[in-house]
Write a protein that holds these residues in place. Structure first.
Motif, PDB file in Angstrom:
ATOM      1  N   THR A 195      45.362  34.880  35.066  1.00  0.00           N
ATOM      2  CA  THR A 195      44.447  35.588  35.958  1.00  0.00           C
ATOM      3  C   THR A 195      44.384  34.830  37.276  1.00  0.00           C
ATOM      4  O   THR A 195      43.772  33.760  37.353  1.00  0.00           O
ATOM      5  CB  THR A 195      43.032  35.687  35.359  1.00  0.00           C
ATOM      6  OG1 THR A 195      43.100  36.344  34.091  1.00  0.00           O
ATOM      7  CG2 THR A 195      42.109  36.462  36.280  1.00  0.00           C
ATOM      8  N   PRO A 196      45.037  35.337  38.323  1.00  0.00           N
ATOM      9  CA  PRO A 196      45.042  34.615  39.606  1.00  0.00           C
ATOM     10  C   PRO A 196      43.643  34.503  40.193  1.00  0.00           C
ATOM     11  O   PRO A 196      42.813  35.409  40.042  1.00  0.00           O
ATOM     12  CB  PRO A 196      45.959  35.476  40.497  1.00  0.00           C
ATOM     13  CG  PRO A 196      46.706  36.362  39.557  1.00  0.00           C
ATOM     14  CD  PRO A 196      45.809  36.572  38.380  1.00  0.00           C
ATOM     15  N   ALA A 197      43.382  33.394  40.850  1.00  0.00           N
ATOM     16  CA  ALA A 197      42.076  33.198  41.472  1.00  0.00           C
ATOM     17  C   ALA A 197      41.988  33.857  42.841  1.00  0.00           C
ATOM     18  O   ALA A 197      40.893  34.114  43.334  1.00  0.00           O
ATOM     19  CB  ALA A 197      41.777  31.698  41.610  1.00  0.00           C
ATOM     20  N   THR A 198      43.125  34.118  43.475  1.00  0.00           N
ATOM     21  CA  THR A 198      43.134  34.734  44.795  1.00  0.00           C
ATOM     22  C   THR A 198      44.099  35.910  44.811  1.00  0.00           C
ATOM     23  O   THR A 198      44.887  36.094  43.886  1.00  0.00           O
ATOM     24  CB  THR A 198      43.550  33.730  45.883  1.00  0.00           C
ATOM     25  OG1 THR A 198      44.927  33.367  45.699  1.00  0.00           O
ATOM     26  CG2 THR A 198      42.699  32.474  45.809  1.00  0.00           C
ATOM     27  N   SER A 199      44.065  36.690  45.883  1.00  0.00           N
ATOM     28  CA  SER A 199      44.936  37.857  46.048  1.00  0.00           C
ATOM     29  C   SER A 199      46.084  37.589  47.024  1.00  0.00           C
ATOM     30  O   SER A 199      46.700  38.518  47.518  1.00  0.00           O
ATOM     31  CB  SER A 199      44.117  39.054  46.542  1.00  0.00           C
ATOM     32  OG  SER A 199      43.086  39.356  45.636  1.00  0.00           O
TER      33      SER A 199
END
Length: 322
Positions: A195-199
């Motif tokens: 789950t990435p913390a940023t886009s």
């Protein structure tokens, strides 16, 4: 090697809050710029959320402002930045998902390797303990030794102790033990979900677009005192639990106790003497100094006002007899 980001660091501005979602940025700002912030996110693996929290890290407006003034960070309007998700091409989406799956496979392999190392170390310790016990045991007859060996050692079909086998049986299946996997890779079902913390990516770097930058955060009147203390090398955190505006630490709060309870005041503001007495007694009661300060209303020879953050005076009050 310490992480060195490309400046300025983007600080996400969401619903009036200043947030950091990257652990690399969080550690860098704490290490290099005395910025601690407050963790506000949840940790899925730790149910007791009243003790430990995770990302994102929320910054006080004063912390965000001092980083912007130093050119270390910029404020990004995340609502505008994420409008680009609507125009993201399908091929870009698929490419991004494939990259996440690749990261999950890589993390799964690392987990399997570490689990194997842990298992080998445990078996080695058990074998060393057995060898030490046999060396210290008194000589016995050959019959008694054979009988003890038959009852204490595992069978040839399973040369691992039962307790060790049971201990590792509950672990997540690894590529080598999975019935569907092969020796050359991990099946998609065994890949960790990332789950990435940023886009960013798949969205482009927001610091390259001036339309997304919110230039300077709004700060309270106490900001000059905050900036003054920060420039002197102090770490400052919210002071609500001590009844003040900030708590000042001489170094990282993980290593030092705080030295001051900090309260800001304007230069010509009237201060009730009881407030000073209460602050001094409270600070002394918790083994801290009570620091009162604010910017001077001074002007230069040409009549222009001196920068407020550079004209701060501070006073420390302590009770010596308590």
């Amino acid at each position: 090697m310490d992480f060195q980001p490309t400046l300025p660091i983007p600080i996400s501005f969401i619903s009036g809050r200043y947030l950091l979602f990257s652990i690399d940025f969080v550690t860098y700002l704490r290490r290099e710029h005395n910025i601690c912030g407050v963790l506000t996110g949840t940790l899925p693996q730790i149910p007791q959320q009243n003790v430990f929290l995770g990302l994102p890290l929320e910054l006080m407006p004063e912390e965000a402002r001092v980083l912007v003034d130093k050119g270390v960070a910029c404020i990004v309007d995340e609502a505008k930045a994420h409008q680009g998700m609507q125009s993201l091409l399908e091929e870009d989406r698929r490419k991004y998902l494939r990259e996440l799956e690749s990261q999950g496979l890589h993390a799964s392999r690392i987990f399997a390797e570490r689990k194997g190392q842990k298992k080998a170390e445990t078996l080695k310790k058990i074998a060393e303990k057995k060898a030490k016990g046999k060396a210290q045991a008194k000589p016995q007859s050959e019959e008694s030794v054979n009988a003890a060996t038959a009852t204490s050692e595992p069978s040839a079909a399973n040369d691992e102790p039962a307790s060790v086998v049971d201990f590792f049986a509950g672990d997540t299946p690894t590529p080598s033990t999975s019935s569907k996997g092969t020796s050359t890779g991990t099946p998609a079902a065994q890949a960790f979900h990332v789950t990435p913390a940023t886009s960013y990516p798949p969205l482009p770097d927001p610091t390259t677009s001036s339309e997304l930058i919110v230039f300077r955060p709004d700060v309270p009147s106490s900001y000059p005192l905050f900036a003054h203390m920060h420039s002197r090398g102090y770490f400052l955190s919210p002071g609500l639990r001590f009844g003040c505006q900030y708590v000042a630490y001489p170094g990282d709060p993980l290593r030092f106790h705080s030295h001051f309870l900090v309260v800001s005041s304007e230069w010509d503001q009237e201060i009730d003497l009881m407030d000073i007495i209460i602050g001094g007694r409270l600070g002394t009661g918790v083994k801290k100094g009570f620091l009162l300060g604010g910017p001077r209303q001074a002007k230069t020879e040409d009549g222009s006002e001196i920068e407020r953050t550079e004209s701060v005076r501070t006073f420390s009050i302590e009770w010596a007899g308590m």
